[in-house]
Write a protein that holds these residues in place. Structure first.
Motif, short mmCIF file in Angstrom:
data_model
loop_
_atom_site.label_atom_id
_atom_site.label_comp_id
_atom_site.label_asym_id
_atom_site.label_seq_id
_atom_site.Cartn_x
_atom_site.Cartn_y
_atom_site.Cartn_z
N ARG A 99 0.83 -1.38 -0.41
CA ARG A 99 0.08 0.01 -0.06
C ARG A 99 0.72 0.91 0.62
NH1 ARG A 99 -2.42 -0.95 4.30
NH2 ARG A 99 -1.50 0.22 5.21
N CYS A 100 1.90 1.60 0.76
CA CYS A 100 2.85 2.26 0.68
C CYS A 100 3.83 2.41 0.37
CB CYS A 100 3.60 2.28 2.22
SG CYS A 100 3.21 1.96 3.61
N SER A 101 3.56 1.23 -0.95
CA SER A 101 4.68 1.62 -2.12
C SER A 101 3.94 2.00 -4.02
CB SER A 101 5.24 0.04 -3.05
OG SER A 101 4.06 -0.69 -3.05
N GLN A 102 2.37 1.71 -3.40
CA GLN A 102 1.03 2.28 -4.19
C GLN A 102 1.16 3.42 -4.28
OE1 GLN A 102 -1.41 -0.15 -4.14
NE2 GLN A 102 -0.35 -1.57 -5.60
N VAL A 103 0.54 4.48 -2.99
CA VAL A 103 -0.47 5.77 -2.79
C VAL A 103 1.30 6.66 -2.17
CG1 VAL A 103 -1.98 4.81 -2.04
CG2 VAL A 103 -0.71 5.37 0.14
N GLY A 104 2.45 6.50 -1.95
CA GLY A 104 3.17 6.88 -1.89
C GLY A 104 2.99 7.90 0.02
N GLY A 105 3.34 8.36 0.04
CA GLY A 105 3.16 9.61 1.91
C GLY A 105 4.88 9.62 2.76
N GLN A 106 4.22 9.26 3.92
CA GLN A 106 6.00 10.10 4.74
C GLN A 106 6.06 8.99 5.29
OE1 GLN A 106 4.43 12.35 7.83
NE2 GLN A 106 7.02 12.50 8.72
N VAL A 107 5.02 7.58 5.55
CA VAL A 107 5.14 6.16 5.64
C VAL A 107 5.71 5.48 4.79
CG1 VAL A 107 4.40 4.06 6.47
CG2 VAL A 107 3.97 6.33 7.64
N THR A 108 6.88 4.75 4.73
CA THR A 108 7.69 4.45 2.71
C THR A 108 7.41 2.44 3.54
OG1 THR A 108 9.89 4.80 4.04
CG2 THR A 108 8.75 6.18 2.75
N GLY A 109 6.65 2.48 4.61
CA GLY A 109 7.26 1.06 4.48
C GLY A 109 6.87 0.50 5.93
N ALA A 110 7.43 -0.97 6.48
CA ALA A 110 7.09 -1.34 7.84
C ALA A 110 8.47 -1.26 8.23
CB ALA A 110 6.11 -2.77 7.07
N LEU A 111 8.45 -1.07 9.13
CA LEU A 111 9.96 -1.94 9.80
C LEU A 111 8.72 -3.59 10.88
CD1 LEU A 111 12.32 -2.05 11.69
CD2 LEU A 111 11.31 0.02 13.30
N LEU A 112 9.36 -4.86 10.52
CA LEU A 112 9.57 -6.16 11.58
C LEU A 112 10.42 -6.15 12.52
CD1 LEU A 112 7.63 -8.23 11.72
CD2 LEU A 112 8.85 -9.21 9.84
N PHE A 113 10.16 -6.25 13.67
CA PHE A 113 10.68 -6.76 14.69
C PHE A 113 10.80 -8.25 14.75
CE2 PHE A 113 10.60 -2.81 16.63
CZ PHE A 113 11.48 -2.02 16.54
N SER A 114 11.87 -9.15 14.69
CA SER A 114 11.74 -10.49 14.28
C SER A 114 12.91 -11.00 15.70
CB SER A 114 12.37 -10.89 13.32
OG SER A 114 10.95 -10.78 12.00
N VAL A 115 12.95 -12.84 15.30
CA VAL A 115 14.41 -13.44 16.46
C VAL A 115 14.56 -13.87 15.72
CG1 VAL A 115 14.66 -14.23 18.84
CG2 VAL A 115 12.57 -12.48 18.36
N VAL A 116 16.07 -13.86 15.61
CA VAL A 116 17.09 -14.97 15.56
C VAL A 116 16.53 -16.78 15.98
CG1 VAL A 116 19.50 -15.75 15.26
CG2 VAL A 116 18.58 -12.98 15.41
N GLY A 117 16.54 -17.34 15.58
CA GLY A 117 16.12 -19.16 16.09
C GLY A 117 14.95 -18.77 16.04
N GLY A 118 13.70 -17.73 15.58
CA GLY A 118 12.12 -17.48 15.91
C GLY A 118 11.64 -17.99 14.56
N LYS A 119 10.09 -17.99 14.25
CA LYS A 119 9.63 -19.11 13.09
C LYS A 119 10.02 -17.57 12.25
CE LYS A 119 6.27 -19.53 17.48
NZ LYS A 119 7.39 -19.25 18.03
N MET A 120 10.43 -16.59 11.98
CA MET A 120 10.67 -15.76 10.58
C MET A 120 11.70 -15.61 10.34
SD MET A 120 8.09 -12.85 11.46
CE MET A 120 6.59 -12.56 11.61
N SER A 121 13.07 -16.94 11.63
CA SER A 121 14.30 -16.97 10.75
C SER A 121 14.83 -18.44 9.90
CB SER A 121 15.06 -16.72 11.81
OG SER A 121 15.39 -17.83 13.04
N GLU A 122 13.71 -18.76 9.56
CA GLU A 122 13.92 -19.85 8.62
C GLU A 122 12.03 -20.15 7.53
OE1 GLU A 122 15.01 -23.80 10.26
OE2 GLU A 122 16.47 -22.44 11.87
N GLY A 123 13.00 -20.37 6.93
CA GLY A 123 11.73 -20.50 5.61
C GLY A 123 10.93 -19.83 5.23
N ILE A 124 10.81 -18.21 6.09
CA ILE A 124 10.39 -17.41 5.04
C ILE A 124 10.97 -17.01 4.48
CG2 ILE A 124 8.71 -15.00 6.58
CD1 ILE A 124 7.89 -17.89 7.53
N ASN A 125 9.98 -16.29 4.02
CA ASN A 125 10.36 -15.24 2.33
C ASN A 125 9.75 -13.68 1.94
OD1 ASN A 125 11.40 -14.46 -0.39
ND2 ASN A 125 9.86 -16.08 -1.32
#
Length: 857
Positions: free
Chosen positions: A705-731
């Motif tokens: 949405r941010c890439s399409q409409v532009g504006g002050q917010v340019t995207g997203a910041l994701l806080f993850s954990v090493v060895g957690g559910k998003m550190s393996e197999g997530i694209n």
């Protein structure tokens, strides 16, 4: 191109390349990969292959391995043709006889089974009559046995026979069973971690040049392959297995013409003829698990058993890790590794997987529950049980009593209210634990066999057994539910009787966990440790077996197979595989390493080691310093600057959930989080696995949405954990991960008793070199494996680009730096000051924006 790739390419060109069919023109690194893979299989060696995600590793494995199999079979035919004048006629006659015999066996297998069962049942009847007479004459002076209804008779165990006794009684039948063995063709066993990864691999096979001709079968658990809705709805793997086995037993008894007073449920999909038809269909065209299940429903045939019938004739068998690595599961599934090829993909966590498979833990509450169940079973059926079974049940009861005692409790009291006087963790060798438990004189091998025979009764949830209690008939599900009904009677004061809580689902018996723990105790004394974890109450305390030497189990795989390939996107540091898995099974000369670069242009990735922050604070996130407010503030300033220049998504990995929560709370309190949110919408990795997909979907939606409409917010910041559910197999491809940040170095907790014991074991058993001790190398390797998995999330295809920021000056140390993947290491820049790093990051992302336009925004 890395040195290993160049070496492989030169070797292949020196002796002429093999023709590798490929669906498109392969990259040079794919050609090198396939050539080296072919050489390893031809030489019968063990290869450790590293090919980054996005480089077409699966297709390289498929086309390289199947090309070797094609050539191997062709050479075999040529050799047979060369010997044709002298031995062809005899060989044709032998083959024709073998095929005729096999066909005959297939059509008469049920008749043969029925005949064998009848002989055994006749012998069983004689033993029953004899033992019943003995019991009548000796047991409590009783005149008659209590009459049991027919279904309750099913709960009585058959007599236990040791392996020696079976050999004496069934020698002649063993010879007949050899005829049932179908000849296994040369094949490749491919295994990976998850069913989704296996399905993806099968789809790659279907798209490959071999998709039309290869005979492939996918194996899975009953939970994945069962098509009987009555069984599937049970949900729990253990209960599904038990119900399936029971219905299969009923089917055999029905085919033998046994008379039953009540009708017993049989599985309509367990049809020999239909499963043979399904087997043939599976071998004709490549199918994944979903297609196999659909075929099973269509043909009214069981995919679980039908797929196993296809193993001997299959050329490529696709299966999960555990099915290949766990010896008893391997044997039960009909998997024969002798002279075959094994490929283990996504193998970066292979050591941990084997360790986990062969480790076992039981809680105090499970020990007390199992004791209560077995004791009541024995009390009710004492007169009906055969002498040997009674002896083994008493031995199991004694073991359970001793296990609870060593935890500091009493097996006859409620474990939930028994306090432990001396809480803490204690580690013991296997022998010391057996001596202290006073069970060193018991043959655990026989007890394990006896205990495993109880599962068909104790955990047969979903069965149609009917038991009389309080003069009423109630439908029960096997012995487990039967035992639960016994608990409704009056209890002796102060005595523990296990009860299922009202409104709570009745879980399967804990005897499977106990059987696993007892099996683990049969390991060699030096290969494992027993951890006594005493916490609060007996119920909360536990006994855990920790496997220290996974090589002893993996060696069985390596010694049987012709060649093995251990592959992954990130295999560094490789020394772990050599030292902890391969050194005791094979010589160093049989191990081959191959690592290739990435397909992306060199300037599409910018890895930076950042040594200090915007205020010149040295970045060192050790346990002693990372909690300092100034360190957390400095990290916040770094992210604030990054969010100003990086488009799309930024993924920030913390070393633990606890530290991520601590930093998040600190930034919330200081107002930094609010300032970050003006540039990027903030997301946090959830602890619950079932929420991951939702968070990722919202994260991706926000960036789009941010890439399409532009504006002050340019995207997203994701806080993850090493060895957690998003550190393996997530694209995190494209805009989902334009920058990956690692905060500190995720060293494991060295205060963990398990890790301390592993460190001590390696220091004692591993050969010492001039470098650091093996225990220190283990800690560093565990850290860098986790780091390499996390930073590999960003680059996923040839046109992708991303920056990587390693936030800690310790990454610049040679021992750490050299453990980065080769394709990242050769492009990494070490920046002592933040200004230099920030300038490089801004330039990198500005250039990419001008090159890729909206794709980089």
């Amino acid at each position: 191109m890395c040195f290993l790739c160049q070496e492989a390419a030169g070797a292949a060109q020196g002796k002429g390349r093999v023709n590798f069919p490929f669906p498109y023109t392969p990259y040079s690194i794919q050609e090198d990969f396939m050539a080296k893979l072919y050489d390893v299989l031809e030489a019968g060696k063990v290869g450790i292959f590293e090919s980054p995600t996005g480089t077409g590793k699966s297709l390289s494995l498929i086309c390289g391995a199947l090309s070797w199999l094609r050539d191997f079979e062709e050479k075999k035919k040529q050799e047979e043709a060369r010997l044709l004048p002298t031995s062809c006629r005899e060989e044709q006659i032998r083959r024709k006889k073998r095929e005729d015999r096999l066909e005959k066996i297939r059509h008469n297998v049920q008749l043969k089974y029925a005949s064998k069962r009848k002989r055994l049942d006749d012998d069983e009847t004689q033993r029953l009559l004899q033992l019943s007479a003995e019991i009548l004459s000796t047991e409590l002076g009783s005149d008659v046995l209590e009459q049991l209804d027919h279904e309750e008779e099913e709960l009585i165990l058959a007599e236990y026979e040791s392996d020696e006794e079976k050999k004496v009684g069934l020698l002649d039948e063993d010879d007949d069973d050899d005829d049932l063995e179908e000849e296994h063709v040369t094949k490749i066993y491919y295994c990976s971690r998850t069913h989704s990864q296996l399905a993806q691999f099968v789809h790659e096979v279907q798209k490959s040049p071999f998709g039309e001709e290869i005979r492939l079968v996918s194996l899975g658990s009953r939970q994945n392959l069962c098509v009987n809705e009555e069984v599937r709805h049970l949900g729990v793997v253990q209960l599904i297995n038990d119900r399936c086995m029971e219905m299969q037993k009923n089917k055999h008894e029905e085919s033998e013409g046994k008379k039953r007073r009540v009708s017993r449920a049989v599985c309509p999909f367990y049809s020999y003829e239909q499963m043979q038809f399904l087997r043939d269909e599976v071998l004709v065209k490549v199918k994944d698990i979903e297609q196999l299940v659909a075929l099973g429903k269509e043909t009214k045939a069981c995919p679980y058993y039908g797929s196993r019938y296809a193993i001997p004739a299959a050329q490529l068998v696709v299966l999960p890790y555990q099915m290949l690595l766990h010896e008893s599961t391997r044997c039960a599934s009909g998997i024969k590794l002798k002279d075959q090829v094994v490929i283990i993909d996504e193998a970066h966590n292979l050591i941990d997987t084997i360790t986990c498979i062969y480790s076992a833990e039981v809680r105090g509450s499970q020990l007390c529950c199992a004791h209560s169940q077995l004791l009541q079973y024995m009390e009710r059926y004492r007169k009906r049980l055969k002498a040997k079974n009674l002896m083994y049940i008493k031995q199991i009861l004694y073991l359970l009593e001793r296990f609870v005692s060593i935890l500091g409790g009493n097996v006859n009291r409620n474990p939930n209210v028994q306090s432990i006087s001396q809480a803490g963790t204690e580690l013991k060798s296997i022998n010391d634990f057996l001596f202290q438990s006073q069970i060193d004189n018991i043959n655990l091998f026989k007890v394990v066999w006896g205990l495993s025979s109880l599962f068909g009764f104790v955990e047969r949830d979903g069965a149609t057994s009917v038991v009389k209690t309080n003069k009423e008939k109630q439908k029960m599900a096997g012995l487990q539910n039967f035992l639960l009904t016994l608990h409704q009677g009056s209890d002796k004061e102060g005595e523990f009787r296990y009860r299922a809580e009202d409104g709570q689902p009745k879980m399967a018996s804990p005897l499977m966990q106990i059987e696993g723990f007892l099996s683990a105790l049969t390991n060699a004394n030096q290969d494992g440790r027993v951890i006594l974890n005493r916490q609060g109450t007996v119920a909360q305390s536990s006994l855990k077996f920790l496997l220290l030497n996974p090589a002893v189990h993996f060696a069985k795989v390596l010694k049987e197979c012709r060649a093995a390939i251990i592959a992954g996107g990130t295999m560094q540091p490789v020394s772990d595989f050599r030292e902890q898995l391969l050194s005791c099974a094979i010589g160093a000369d049989r191990v081959v390493e191959f690592s290739c670069g990435h397909v992306i242009p060199p300037d599409n990735i910018l890895p930076i080691i950042l040594c200090s922050g915007p205020s010149n604070q040295q970045l060192e996130f050790t346990y002693q310093k990372r909690d300092l407010p100034q360190m957390m503030d400095e990290m916040g300033r770094i992210l604030g600057n990054l969010c100003n220049v990086v488009p799309g998504g930024v993924v920030c990995f913390f070393p633990s959930y606890e530290y991520e929560k601590q930093v998040y709370t600190h930034w919330e309190r200081t107002g930094l989080l609010t300032r970050l949110a003006t540039k990027k919408k903030i997301f946090q990795e959830p602890k619950r696995a079932n929420q991951v997909e939702q968070v990722l979907a919202e994260y991706a939606k926000c960036i789009k949405r941010c890439s399409q409409v532009g504006g002050q917010v340019t995207g997203a910041l994701l806080f993850s954990v090493v060895g957690g559910k998003m550190s393996e197999g997530i694209n995190f491809s494209d805009d989902l991960g334009r920058c990956v940040v690692l905060v500190g170095m995720p060293y494991p907790n060295i205060k963990s008793p398990e890790l301390q014991e592993k460190m001590a074991y390696l220091d004692k058993t591993m050969p010492r070199t001039a470098g650091p001790p093996p225990s220190k190398m283990l800690i560093e390797n565990l850290c860098m494996k986790a780091v390499n998995q996390s930073i590999g999330r960003a680059i996923r295809h040839q046109k992708d680009f991303a920056s990587i920021l390693l936030v800690d000056h310790r990454y610049a140390r040679p021992s750490v730096f050299n453990k980065l993947p080769q394709w990242i290491k050769e492009r990494t820049e070490i920046k002592p000051a933040f200004g230099l790093a920030f300038a490089a990051l801004r330039k990198f992302h500005q250039e990419k924006k001008s090159c890729y336009g909206s794709e980089a925004s």
